[in-house]
Design a protein around this motif. Structure first.
Motif, mmCIF file in Angstrom:
data_model
loop_
_atom_site.group_PDB
_atom_site.id
_atom_site.type_symbol
_atom_site.label_atom_id
_atom_site.label_comp_id
_atom_site.label_asym_id
_atom_site.label_seq_id
_atom_site.Cartn_x
_atom_site.Cartn_y
_atom_site.Cartn_z
ATOM 1 N N LYS A 223 0.822 -1.213 0.000
ATOM 2 C CA LYS A 223 0.000 0.000 0.000
ATOM 3 C C LYS A 223 0.854 1.261 0.000
ATOM 4 O O LYS A 223 0.415 2.322 -0.457
ATOM 5 N N LEU A 224 2.068 1.156 0.519
ATOM 6 C CA LEU A 224 2.987 2.293 0.543
ATOM 7 C C LEU A 224 3.864 2.363 -0.700
ATOM 8 O O LEU A 224 4.724 3.247 -0.809
ATOM 9 N N GLY A 225 3.662 1.431 -1.628
ATOM 10 C CA GLY A 225 4.502 1.375 -2.816
ATOM 11 C C GLY A 225 5.877 0.803 -2.553
ATOM 12 O O GLY A 225 6.818 1.039 -3.318
ATOM 13 N N LEU A 226 6.012 0.020 -1.472
ATOM 14 C CA LEU A 226 7.283 -0.573 -1.089
ATOM 15 C C LEU A 226 7.214 -2.096 -1.222
ATOM 16 O O LEU A 226 6.196 -2.656 -1.612
ATOM 17 N N SER A 227 8.287 -2.768 -0.875
ATOM 18 C CA SER A 227 8.325 -4.232 -0.923
ATOM 19 C C SER A 227 9.258 -4.737 0.164
ATOM 20 O O SER A 227 10.041 -3.976 0.736
ATOM 21 N N ASN A 228 9.183 -6.029 0.451
ATOM 22 C CA ASN A 228 10.108 -6.631 1.408
ATOM 23 C C ASN A 228 11.393 -6.983 0.661
ATOM 24 O O ASN A 228 11.683 -8.134 0.353
ATOM 25 N N TYR A 229 12.163 -5.946 0.374
ATOM 26 C CA TYR A 229 13.352 -6.058 -0.473
ATOM 27 C C TYR A 229 14.349 -7.085 0.045
ATOM 28 O O TYR A 229 14.953 -7.829 -0.729
ATOM 29 N N TRP A 230 14.533 -7.131 1.358
ATOM 30 C CA TRP A 230 15.497 -8.087 1.908
ATOM 31 C C TRP A 230 15.083 -9.533 1.647
ATOM 32 O O TRP A 230 15.937 -10.415 1.605
ATOM 33 N N GLY A 231 13.790 -9.801 1.533
ATOM 34 C CA GLY A 231 13.342 -11.146 1.226
ATOM 35 C C GLY A 231 12.969 -11.996 2.420
ATOM 36 O O GLY A 231 12.801 -13.216 2.273
ATOM 37 N N TYR A 232 12.793 -11.391 3.590
ATOM 38 C CA TYR A 232 12.451 -12.170 4.780
ATOM 39 C C TYR A 232 10.936 -12.342 4.921
ATOM 40 O O TYR A 232 10.375 -12.164 6.001
ATOM 41 N N SER A 233 10.289 -12.723 3.827
ATOM 42 C CA SER A 233 8.848 -13.005 3.841
ATOM 43 C C SER A 233 8.563 -14.148 2.870
ATOM 44 O O SER A 233 7.860 -13.982 1.881
ATOM 45 N N PRO A 234 9.106 -15.333 3.117
ATOM 46 C CA PRO A 234 9.045 -16.420 2.131
ATOM 47 C C PRO A 234 7.666 -17.054 2.044
ATOM 48 O O PRO A 234 6.924 -17.125 3.019
ATOM 49 N N ILE A 235 7.355 -17.562 0.850
ATOM 50 C CA ILE A 235 6.118 -18.321 0.663
ATOM 51 C C ILE A 235 6.364 -19.583 -0.153
ATOM 52 O O ILE A 235 5.531 -20.485 -0.164
ATOM 53 N N ALA A 236 7.505 -19.697 -0.818
ATOM 54 C CA ALA A 236 7.822 -20.897 -1.599
ATOM 55 C C ALA A 236 9.306 -21.196 -1.406
ATOM 56 O O ALA A 236 10.155 -20.567 -2.039
ATOM 57 N N TRP A 237 9.614 -22.153 -0.548
ATOM 58 C CA TRP A 237 10.989 -22.365 -0.100
ATOM 59 C C TRP A 237 11.856 -23.122 -1.104
ATOM 60 O O TRP A 237 13.067 -23.187 -0.931
ATOM 61 N N PHE A 238 11.260 -23.676 -2.143
ATOM 62 C CA PHE A 238 12.039 -24.371 -3.171
ATOM 63 C C PHE A 238 12.256 -23.504 -4.413
ATOM 64 O O PHE A 238 13.052 -23.871 -5.273
ATOM 65 N N ALA A 239 11.530 -22.404 -4.528
ATOM 66 C CA ALA A 239 11.514 -21.608 -5.758
ATOM 67 C C ALA A 239 12.387 -20.370 -5.624
ATOM 68 O O ALA A 239 12.102 -19.491 -4.809
ATOM 69 N N PRO A 240 13.440 -20.222 -6.423
ATOM 70 C CA PRO A 240 14.210 -18.978 -6.401
ATOM 71 C C PRO A 240 13.335 -17.794 -6.803
ATOM 72 O O PRO A 240 12.481 -17.902 -7.689
ATOM 73 N N GLU A 241 13.556 -16.674 -6.156
ATOM 74 C CA GLU A 241 12.761 -15.471 -6.398
ATOM 75 C C GLU A 241 12.814 -15.056 -7.865
ATOM 76 O O GLU A 241 13.889 -14.808 -8.421
ATOM 77 N N ALA A 242 11.629 -14.950 -8.493
ATOM 78 C CA ALA A 242 11.554 -14.626 -9.920
ATOM 79 C C ALA A 242 12.000 -13.203 -10.205
ATOM 80 O O ALA A 242 12.444 -12.894 -11.319
ATOM 81 N N ARG A 243 11.914 -12.312 -9.221
ATOM 82 C CA ARG A 243 12.297 -10.915 -9.449
ATOM 83 C C ARG A 243 13.790 -10.751 -9.663
ATOM 84 O O ARG A 243 14.239 -9.676 -10.074
ATOM 85 N N TYR A 244 14.573 -11.780 -9.391
ATOM 86 C CA TYR A 244 16.011 -11.693 -9.607
ATOM 87 C C TYR A 244 16.436 -12.348 -10.915
ATOM 88 O O TYR A 244 17.631 -12.492 -11.183
#
Length: 684
Positions: A223-244
């Motif tokens: 809502k603030l136009g931000l993101s959890n940039y550090w990545g400490y909010s996982p939801i799929a532990w086998f899948a590398p982050e697609a944003r990278y």
């Protein structure tokens, strides 16, 4: 659903969990012990249109399974899991919500924070939400798996030689002018020769990558136009982050992540990944239902005794995963093995690691997770690093993890900051940190290398800001500057923030060089923060977890001249002297602690917090020569009487490092005058 559709799934088998490619189709298995029915939902390639729902025909000991003939790589799917909606009993089943497979290797879609992702009615949280979210839900895509890496293909840097370098994959190269624009901020960006050559020149051996698992950003941040940039909010532990993934056509995060690891291995670098198994992105009881919550809520989470509708919050993120439960332990172990075998990593740093060893009685070094890792033929070979604290009862566990675990040593961090920057630490306190923190690690029969020494890390001020700001400046985070640690042991050298005053600039550089040299010369495993060696600033933000912008992207174009070369010199000195890399506690005959007048430190001189200058003399530095370290943290210069040579021979001390300037005076006489806030190293 027609009888023909019901017959489309064969019985399959209950292992492995997730979707596995077989010769004639796909096997599906989902652990949902309390469910009454599980449906496999098939989607179009974009994951927007639900094409079919197929009930899994079999349930074996709580694992639902079925086989889909003719299906293969590329299939997009999700789960609908039926069962009771009874939050007070820990059940939060809601088949109106399509759920992401916890074993997904690739995720389709992105959580946008909308109410459609809520399992509960936002107006009446005690009731389920009846709206179907199939069009927007996160789904899994069956992926082609990278080939398994043989044990001998991993890089294993000896503990004594390890120098960690913590970095964020995106932030490390997002502003690097020597990397093609399509590759900046990606896995492939880290793999570029110009970046690897920088690491090689520094002398680091092991990259500690911040979390790479696919994440779901908090609704509040979105809502603030931000993101959890550090990545400490996982939801799929086998899948590398697609944003990278790169911006090249056909980019694939899974394969590019493996390509990055292979490229690092080819240059001899060891790779650790920061993993978050203490909580999930589903947050507290008012958070979204994305995966685990709707599949087996009471098995995966620590629920509050007597209040099962609420979650324990020892992570500070709303929920806590329960590794005392076999189902959760299996997920964690399977994910760790996957990252080692198929993505090639050589070890892990575990966020809020005491949670991994918690059960109803609290933390134990003999918990099921530690035992499982110790006996696992894959994981027993890799490096294991704990962040040894959480916010639960008895959450500070520094020094209490089992061998061969290593631990982040925040006491070392605070001691060095206080000694060099703000005072309040005696010679004795500083020497204890310099000599490996025996009080923390000796009781568990571990040596100094069990401690990961650091001055800065992703959490807190980086090095330039540590000597430029006395207060945090986190307004950009949208929390009215209330977030982030308030006890930073930092200094601004007389001016808050940027300064062009030559005296201020010089003092700040001198302090940073003293801190870097001390880190390199301390017993223990040193860890550096990416960007400190080029003078990157985060504008005083000491909690930049949500800043995916130039606050956190390393400023390569503005790199300070000479600092990286100085750090490389410090690390080369560490490599040259085996005593500085020892994994045993040094005896009195191996190091002598001296007052500036040349006498041995004794009595109250250890406890003074003023006039704290001293020397450490190692008669055998481990490189066929003696080593002398001279420390002056005070604001005035101090004169040192140097140790004489054996049997009255000439002093013969040769200056090899000084933190106050680059110019060396190679041959020292019987005395040396150390400027304020400086550290010298001499050999003979």
């Amino acid at each position: 659903m027609s009888s023909a559709e019901a017959a489309a799934l064969g019985p399959g088998r209950p292992w492995p969990l997730g979707a596995s490619v077989q010769a004639e189709g796909l096997n599906f298995a989902l652990a949902a012990p309390d469910a009454t029915r599980v449906e496999l939902c098939l989607f179009d390639a974009e994951g927007r249109i639900e094409l079919r729902r197929l009930a899994l025909p079999c349930c074996s000991h709580g694992i639902w399974h079925g086989f889909l003939p003719g299906a293969g790589v590329g299939l997009v799917y999700g789960w609908r899991v039926h069962g009771p909606w009874q939050p007070a009993q820990g059940h939060r089943f809601n088949p109106a919500k399509v759920l992401l497979d916890p074993y997904a290797r690739e995720v389709v879609g992105r959580y946008d924070g909308s109410e459609l992702f809520l399992g509960h009615d936002p107006a009446q949280p005690q009731r389920p939400d009846a709206r179907d979210n199939a069009a927007v839900a996160l789904k899994a895509r069956v992926a082609e798996e990278p080939p398994a890496l043989a044990p001998e293909e991993h890089v294993h840097v000896p503990a004594a030689d390890t120098v960690l370098y913590e970095l964020h994959v995106r932030g490390a190269t997002m502003r690097h002018p020597g990397i093609a624009e399509a590759l900046r901020g990606s896995y492939l960006g880290v793999a570029q020769p110009v970046f690897l050559e920088h690491l090689r020149r520094l002398g680091v051996t092991t990259l500690s990558l911040m979390p790479l698992a696919h994440r779901a950003d908090e609704a509040r941040l979105l809502k603030l136009g931000l993101s959890n940039y550090w990545g400490y909010s996982p939801i799929a532990w086998f899948a590398p982050e697609a944003r990278y993934a790169s911006r090249e056509p056909g980019a694939n995060a899974l394969m590019e992540c493996r390509t990055m690891v292979d490229a690092l291995h080819a240059q001899g670098f060891e790779v650790l990944v920061d993993v978050v198994f203490n909580h999930s992105a589903e947050l507290d009881e008012l958070g979204p239902t994305l995966s685990l919550r709707g599949i087996a809520n009471r098995h995966y989470h620590h629920l509050r005794p007597g209040h099962a509708a609420q979650y324990e919050n020892w992570s500070g993120c709303g929920n806590v995963l329960n590794l005392a439960e076999p189902l959760t332990l299996r997920l964690v172990m399977d994910a760790l093995r996957w990252w080692v075998q198929h993505l090639g990593v050589d070890g892990f740093r575990f966020d809020l690691a005491p949670i991994l060893g918690r059960d109803a009685q609290g933390f134990s070094a003999r918990a099921a997770f530690f035992a499982a890792v110790a006996q696992d033929p894959v994981l027993a070979r890799v490096k294991l690093v704990a962040e040894p604290w959480d916010i639960g009862p008895g959450g500070y566990q520094l020094g209490r993890f089992p061998a061969p675990w290593q631990e982040w040593n925040d006491r070392y961090r605070d001691t060095l900051r206080a000694f060099w920057l703000v005072g309040g630490v005696s010679r004795g306190g500083f020497v204890h940190a310099l000599a490996g923190s025996s009080e923390a690690f000796r009781p568990t029969a571990r040596g100094p290398l069990a401690g990961v020494n650091f001055v800065t890390a992703h959490d807190g001020f980086n090095l330039r800001d540590l000597v430029s700001y006395r207060q945090r400046h986190n307004q950009a985070n949208g929390e009215h500057n209330r977030d982030g640690h308030g006890h930073n042991l930092s200094t601004n050298a007389g001016v808050e923030g940027p300064s062009d005053d030559p005296a201020v600039v010089a003092l700040r550089l001198r302090l940073r060089r003293a801190l870097l040299a001390t880190l390199a010369l301390s017993l223990g495993t040193p860890m550096l923060l990416a960007g400190d060696e080029i003078g990157h600033s985060q504008q005083g933000n000491n909690n930049a977890y949500c800043q995916d912008n130039e606050i956190t992207w390393l400023d390569w174009a503005g790199a300070e001249a000479g600092l990286a070369g100085y750090l490389a010199q410090c690390l080369a000195l560490r490599r040259r002297h085996a005593r500085l890399r020892a994994d045993r506690w040094l005896g009195d005959e191996e190091v002598r602690w001296l007052h500036p007048d040349g006498d041995a430190l004794a009595g109250h001189e250890w406890e003074r917090v003023d006039r704290r200058a001293f020397a450490a003399w190692l008669p055998d530095g481990g490189a066929g020569c003696e080593l002398l370290l001279l420390f002056n943290p005070d604001a005035e210069p101090h004169r040192f009487t140097l140790p004489a040579g054996r049997e009255g021979a000439a002093h013969g001390w040769r200056l090899v490092l000084r933190s106050d300037m680059d110019l060396l005076a190679p041959d020292l006489g019987t005395e040396a005058v150390l400027p304020a806030h400086s550290l010298w190293v001499a050999e003979r």
